[in-house]
Motif scaffolding. Structure first.
Motif, PDB file in Angstrom:
ATOM      1  N   GLY A  82       4.243  -2.002 -46.488  1.00 14.96           N
ATOM      2  CA  GLY A  82       3.267  -2.954 -47.003  1.00 14.96           C
ATOM      3  C   GLY A  82       1.866  -2.369 -47.027  1.00 14.96           C
ATOM      4  N   PHE A  83       1.238  -2.428 -48.198  1.00 13.15           N
ATOM      5  CA  PHE A  83      -0.133  -1.924 -48.364  1.00 13.15           C
ATOM      6  C   PHE A  83      -1.009  -3.020 -48.975  1.00 13.15           C
ATOM      7  CE2 PHE A  83       2.685   1.731 -48.512  1.00 13.15           C
ATOM      8  CZ  PHE A  83       2.087   2.579 -47.610  1.00 13.15           C
ATOM      9  N   THR A  84      -0.849  -4.245 -48.481  1.00 11.91           N
ATOM     10  CA  THR A  84      -1.627  -5.353 -49.014  1.00 11.91           C
ATOM     11  C   THR A  84      -3.109  -5.159 -48.718  1.00 11.91           C
ATOM     12  OG1 THR A  84      -1.169  -6.589 -47.006  1.00 11.91           O
ATOM     13  CG2 THR A  84       0.277  -6.995 -48.874  1.00 11.91           C
ATOM     14  N   VAL A 122       1.763  -5.777 -56.588  1.00  9.69           N
ATOM     15  CA  VAL A 122       3.084  -5.517 -57.147  1.00  9.69           C
ATOM     16  C   VAL A 122       4.089  -5.438 -56.002  1.00  9.69           C
ATOM     17  CG1 VAL A 122       4.496  -3.869 -58.428  1.00  9.69           C
ATOM     18  CG2 VAL A 122       2.139  -4.276 -59.116  1.00  9.69           C
ATOM     19  N   ILE A 123       5.212  -6.115 -56.190  1.00 10.28           N
ATOM     20  CA  ILE A 123       6.311  -6.045 -55.223  1.00 10.28           C
ATOM     21  C   ILE A 123       7.436  -5.242 -55.859  1.00 10.28           C
ATOM     22  CG2 ILE A 123       8.039  -7.386 -53.984  1.00 10.28           C
ATOM     23  CD1 ILE A 123       6.038  -9.634 -53.788  1.00 10.28           C
ATOM     24  N   LEU A 124       7.791  -4.119 -55.246  1.00 11.35           N
ATOM     25  CA  LEU A 124       8.870  -3.261 -55.717  1.00 11.35           C
ATOM     26  C   LEU A 124       9.966  -3.245 -54.660  1.00 11.35           C
ATOM     27  CD1 LEU A 124       6.556  -0.348 -56.796  1.00 11.35           C
ATOM     28  CD2 LEU A 124       8.117  -1.475 -58.383  1.00 11.35           C
ATOM     29  N   GLY A 125      11.219  -3.298 -55.094  1.00 13.63           N
ATOM     30  CA  GLY A 125      12.275  -3.331 -54.095  1.00 13.63           C
ATOM     31  C   GLY A 125      13.604  -2.840 -54.618  1.00 13.63           C
ATOM     32  N   PHE A 126      14.535  -2.730 -53.700  1.00 17.91           N
ATOM     33  CA  PHE A 126      15.918  -2.378 -54.009  1.00 17.91           C
ATOM     34  C   PHE A 126      16.823  -3.349 -53.289  1.00 17.91           C
ATOM     35  CE2 PHE A 126      19.758  -0.197 -52.375  1.00 17.91           C
ATOM     36  CZ  PHE A 126      20.425  -0.031 -53.579  1.00 17.91           C
ATOM     37  N   LYS A 127      17.723  -3.967 -54.032  1.00 17.01           N
ATOM     38  CA  LYS A 127      18.680  -4.920 -53.479  1.00 17.01           C
ATOM     39  C   LYS A 127      20.091  -4.353 -53.633  1.00 17.01           C
ATOM     40  CE  LYS A 127      21.186  -8.550 -52.480  1.00 17.01           C
ATOM     41  NZ  LYS A 127      21.531  -8.822 -51.081  1.00 17.01           N
ATOM     42  N   ILE A 154       8.477  -2.569 -51.067  1.00  9.57           N
ATOM     43  CA  ILE A 154       7.145  -1.986 -50.954  1.00  9.57           C
ATOM     44  C   ILE A 154       6.176  -2.900 -51.698  1.00  9.57           C
ATOM     45  CG2 ILE A 154       7.568  -0.467 -52.939  1.00  9.57           C
ATOM     46  CD1 ILE A 154       5.644   1.545 -51.637  1.00  9.57           C
ATOM     47  N   VAL A 155       5.038  -3.204 -51.067  1.00  7.17           N
ATOM     48  CA  VAL A 155       4.031  -4.100 -51.655  1.00  7.17           C
ATOM     49  C   VAL A 155       2.701  -3.359 -51.688  1.00  7.17           C
ATOM     50  CG1 VAL A 155       2.863  -6.329 -51.466  1.00  7.17           C
ATOM     51  CG2 VAL A 155       5.226  -6.096 -50.691  1.00  7.17           C
ATOM     52  N   LEU A 156       2.057  -3.350 -52.857  1.00  8.89           N
ATOM     53  CA  LEU A 156       0.779  -2.643 -52.983  1.00  8.89           C
ATOM     54  C   LEU A 156      -0.057  -3.272 -54.086  1.00  8.89           C
ATOM     55  CD1 LEU A 156       1.343   0.696 -54.883  1.00  8.89           C
ATOM     56  CD2 LEU A 156       3.180  -0.884 -54.468  1.00  8.89           C
ATOM     57  N   ALA A 212      17.172  -2.143 -58.673  1.00  4.00           N
ATOM     58  CA  ALA A 212      15.744  -2.056 -58.366  1.00  4.00           C
ATOM     59  C   ALA A 212      15.063  -3.222 -59.074  1.00  4.00           C
ATOM     60  CB  ALA A 212      15.176  -0.737 -58.844  1.00  4.00           C
ATOM     61  N   PHE A 213      14.075  -3.814 -58.437  1.00  8.71           N
ATOM     62  CA  PHE A 213      13.391  -4.941 -59.063  1.00  8.71           C
ATOM     63  C   PHE A 213      11.889  -4.819 -58.835  1.00  8.71           C
ATOM     64  CE2 PHE A 213      14.390  -6.324 -54.758  1.00  8.71           C
ATOM     65  CZ  PHE A 213      13.198  -6.876 -54.333  1.00  8.71           C
ATOM     66  N   CYS A 214      11.145  -5.496 -59.663  1.00 10.97           N
ATOM     67  CA  CYS A 214       9.692  -5.479 -59.578  1.00 10.97           C
ATOM     68  C   CYS A 214       9.179  -6.846 -59.994  1.00 10.97           C
ATOM     69  CB  CYS A 214       9.119  -4.384 -60.490  1.00 10.97           C
ATOM     70  SG  CYS A 214       7.317  -4.238 -60.433  1.00 10.97           S
TER      71      CYS A 214
END
Length: 544
Positions: A305-307, A448-453, A356-358, A393-395
């Motif tokens: 997290g890089f909020t 932006v929220i990036l992730g892998f489910k 990951i959030v940035l 992967a989602f965003c």
């Protein structure tokens, strides 16, 4: 009452105890916690050879009976929150050779005597919230000490050499602490939250697994991170401009409000491969898991997290978005490995993936499926190729306008993911919903929220089938909704150089459309994914 073993007098108005407990030979535990009017313990309490636990936390006791030292089995002594207690009797420390835990937190102790080294069996020492300025050098002689708690010791300015066997060191809110000694090689957990006078750190032990530097706002740099570090907290470290290379084992990195951070750390230089046994294990859950409620045994998500690290926006953000495919690939592999480790040691009912959030408002170009708003629908390829799907992967870019001005600012993003699998004989639906972790920071700009489910165990049929994946994103708790979203299927691909090894490839990596139909042996199959970007040749795929 010769058989009485425990006395509990918590939260009572009792003002006095009998002057002697000699008629209670079997007493093992004495609790007089939160007895705010009790200012004295029996004089001969230590004559009891069976007494192993004394707790008078929160009482009005101002001194400890020296006879306690006569108990050669006393293992726990707790006088926390005794505001009248200002010193530790030296004679007491000389006699307690069996004591394993000494807790005198949030009292008014002004000095820790040198004789504390006589507590040769001590494994836990809790001295938080007291008024001493230093610890005696003799503390390094506590050869069995595993945990040392010094939170809120606001007068503490320095530490002596620490015991070599120490595994946990808690120094939260020691606001006068300006430096640290060399850290013990066995140290696994170090909490320096709120130590805002620290300007540098010594070398970190190789065994360190958790490092909390939240609020250390004078730190300008970090030393090399240990290879086994799992948890790193850097909130409000607003003098940090860069981070060292991250540990391969890192599961959580929270760097909120690091407003001078200009770049993300280098992606760990690790093999981007998975052993086939990882996918085989995760694809074949034990039937026993059906007895558990969904999510009750979730693997821990990998979270970076890089909020509010607003320096990451702009030029730096372009580099971050360009690297995002590699970052998500690394985090996806790490999450699958982590899930595998947990699966072989204990049951799990859900793989949580990575996040990951940035700062930013753009969806990276490698997401071949993008949409304005909160929903998107894609077609997956048919036949055996689809059976190698291991996740998505989602965003998402949430709308961070609050529903109401008085709402506490925290949120999470929920994804409703449904797979509709059609064959000639039936249609089935698979629900693969996903919740991100809570984001609790006060955020006023786009992120932006990036992730892998992961989504193993879908159970695709062997023959021809038509699969539609529908994604609906929801911004939960005090937010308006989702501005934009994107998804990308992720597949397992056999390594060309190592047997029984897989890499993971994203649907944006180029493959030839002709390969799918030729490999399937069916030339008239309807093409289900219009995007010209695919991941690899279907005839290279073997179901794990």
């Amino acid at each position: 009452m010769e058989h009485l073993k425990r006395i509990y007098l918590g939260r009572t108005a009792i003002t006095e105890l009998p002057s002697s407990f000699e008629n209670l030979p079997g007493l093992e535990v004495l609790f007089v916690e939160d007895c705010s009017k009790l200012d004295k313990l029996p004089d001969n309490i230590g004559n009891l050879k069976s007494l192993g636990h004394i707790s008078a936390a929160g009482s009005a006791i101002s001194q400890l009976p020296s006879s306690v030292a006569d108990s050669n089995v006393l293992g726990i002594l707790d006088f926390s929150s005794c505001k009248g207690l200002v010193s530790l009797p030296r004679s007491l420390l000389l006699g307690l050779s069996s004591l394993g835990l000494l807790r005198i937190s949030y009292s008014a102790v002004m000095e820790i005597p040198q004789e504390i080294a006589c507590l040769s069996s001590l494994t836990g020492l809790h001295l938080s919230g007291n008024n001493f300025e230093s610890l005696p050098a003799s503390i390094k002689q506590l050869s069995r000490l595993r945990s040392l708690h010094l939170e809120d010791c606001k007068m503490l300015q320095s530490l002596p050499e620490l015991p070599l066997c120490l595994k946990s060191l808690e120094l939260r809110d020691c606001k006068m602490l300006q430096s640290l000694p060399a850290l013990p090689l066995c140290l696994e957990s170090l909490n320096l939250t709120g130590c805002n006078m620290l300007r540098s750190l010594p070398a970190l032990p190789l065994c360190l697994e958790s490092l909390n530097l939240t609020g250390c706002n004078m730190l300008r740099s970090l030393p090399e991170l240990p290879l086994c570090l799992k948890y790193l907290y850097l909130g409000d470290c607003n003098m940090l401009r860069s981070l060292p290379e991250l540990s391969l084992c890192l599961q959580s990195l929270n760097a909120w409000n690091c407003n001078r951070l200009q770049s993300l750390p280098e992606i760990p230089s690790c093999l981007q491969e998975l052993d086939a046994s990882v996918l085989e294990t995760l694809s074949k859950p034990s039937p026993d898991l059906l007895q558990w409620a969904p999510g009750s045994l979730e693997s821990q998500p990998i979270y970076f997290g890089f909020t509010n690290c607003l320096k990451l926006n702009g030029k730096a953000n372009n580099k971050i978005l360009a690297d995002s495919l590699l970052r998500i690939r690394h985090m996806a592999i790490a999450s699958l490995r982590l899930g595998y480790e947990k699966a072989i040691n204990q049951k799990i009912s859900e793989l949580r993936g990575s996040l990951i959030v940035l700062p930013g408002s753009e969806i990276p170009d490698w997401f071949s499926n993008q949409s304005s708003g909160s929903s998107i629908c894609i077609q997956l390829p048919p036949h055996s190729f689809c059976r190698n799907l291991i996740g998505f992967a989602f965003c998402a870019v949430p709308d961070l306008k609050q529903v109401c001005s008085d709402c506490f600012r925290y949120f999470y993003v929920k994804c409703q993911l449904d797979l509709e699998i059609k064959t000639l004989s039936e249609t089935k639906h698979v629900d693969l919903g996903y919740n991100s972790r809570f984001i609790e920071d006060h955020i006023d700009s786009d992120h932006v929220i990036l992730g892998f489910k992961p989504c193993l165990n879908v159970g695709f049929p062997d023959g021809y089938h038509h699969t539609t994946a529908t994604f609906k994103f929801f911004a939960e708790r005090n937010l308006k909704g989702i501005k934009r979203c994107g998804v990308c299927p992720v597949y397992a691909n056999p390594s060309e150089t190592k047997d029984n090894t897989f890499t993971i490839n994203f649907a944006t990596e180029v493959w030839k459309l002709d390969d799918l139909s030729s490999a399937s042996g069916t030339s008239d199959v309807e093409e289900l994914e219009p995007s010209p970007k695919r991941i690899c040749r279907a005839n290279q795929i073997n179901t794990p």
